[in-house]
Design an enzyme around this catalytic site. Sequence first.
Site, short mmCIF file in Angstrom:
data_model
loop_
_atom_site.label_atom_id
_atom_site.label_comp_id
_atom_site.label_asym_id
_atom_site.label_seq_id
_atom_site.Cartn_x
_atom_site.Cartn_y
_atom_site.Cartn_z
N GLY A 149 28.61 26.88 68.40
CA GLY A 149 29.45 26.36 69.47
C GLY A 149 29.77 27.48 70.44
O GLY A 149 29.49 28.66 70.16
N TYR A 150 30.38 27.11 71.55
CA TYR A 150 30.68 28.08 72.60
C TYR A 150 32.17 28.16 72.87
O TYR A 150 32.81 27.15 73.16
CB TYR A 150 29.91 27.72 73.88
CG TYR A 150 28.45 27.98 73.70
CD1 TYR A 150 27.91 29.22 74.02
CD2 TYR A 150 27.62 27.03 73.13
CE1 TYR A 150 26.57 29.49 73.80
CE2 TYR A 150 26.28 27.29 72.90
CZ TYR A 150 25.77 28.52 73.24
OH TYR A 150 24.45 28.80 73.00
N LEU A 151 32.70 29.37 72.77
CA LEU A 151 34.07 29.63 73.19
C LEU A 151 34.13 29.69 74.71
O LEU A 151 35.15 29.40 75.32
CB LEU A 151 34.59 30.93 72.58
CG LEU A 151 34.74 30.91 71.06
CD1 LEU A 151 34.94 32.31 70.53
CD2 LEU A 151 35.89 30.01 70.66
N GLU A 155 34.35 24.88 72.73
CA GLU A 155 34.23 23.79 73.69
C GLU A 155 33.55 22.61 73.00
O GLU A 155 32.88 22.77 71.99
CB GLU A 155 33.38 24.23 74.88
CG GLU A 155 33.97 25.38 75.67
CD GLU A 155 33.03 25.93 76.72
OE1 GLU A 155 31.85 25.49 76.79
OE2 GLU A 155 33.46 26.81 77.48
#
Length: 156
Positions: free
Chosen positions: A28-30, A82
């Site tokens: 996942g992406y911060l 996100e």
Amino acid sequence: MVEIERKYLVTNCDFITESNENFRIVQGYLNSNPERTVRVRIKGDKGFLTIKGLGNESGMTRFEWEKEISITEAEALLQLCEHGVIDKTRHHVFYENHLFEVDVFYGENEGLIVAEIELKSENETFFKPNWLGNEVTSDERYYNSFLSNHPFKSWK
């Protein structure tokens, strides 16, 4: 701390018989801003935190910093990411002295298969296996950070 890679679509599944190993990746992406993506990844039984910078004009070269973290830390950070987790199996395929990393995507990105090759320079030559299709290196739609927000299934 510089990554030089080219990215290609995969035209068929012949690569599977040539695969030396494979493992599941959940990430996942911060931050999915292309200027500075911050990724959390669980790859097999290891966790990683990775920061990537904006690519150059060709899309082949960009800053990359990665640090191994515990699975517990990675799982906790994934909860802060996100919307849009990437789920895929990565296959390692050695072909003519180069490693191709072939990603088979699941979930909202199912149907997409992409291969990457890391190079020592942008001008390095390599042989392409018969299952390698069109190059998409400079097409940001095929970046995992883009796919997390704009899944492949929504393109059709």
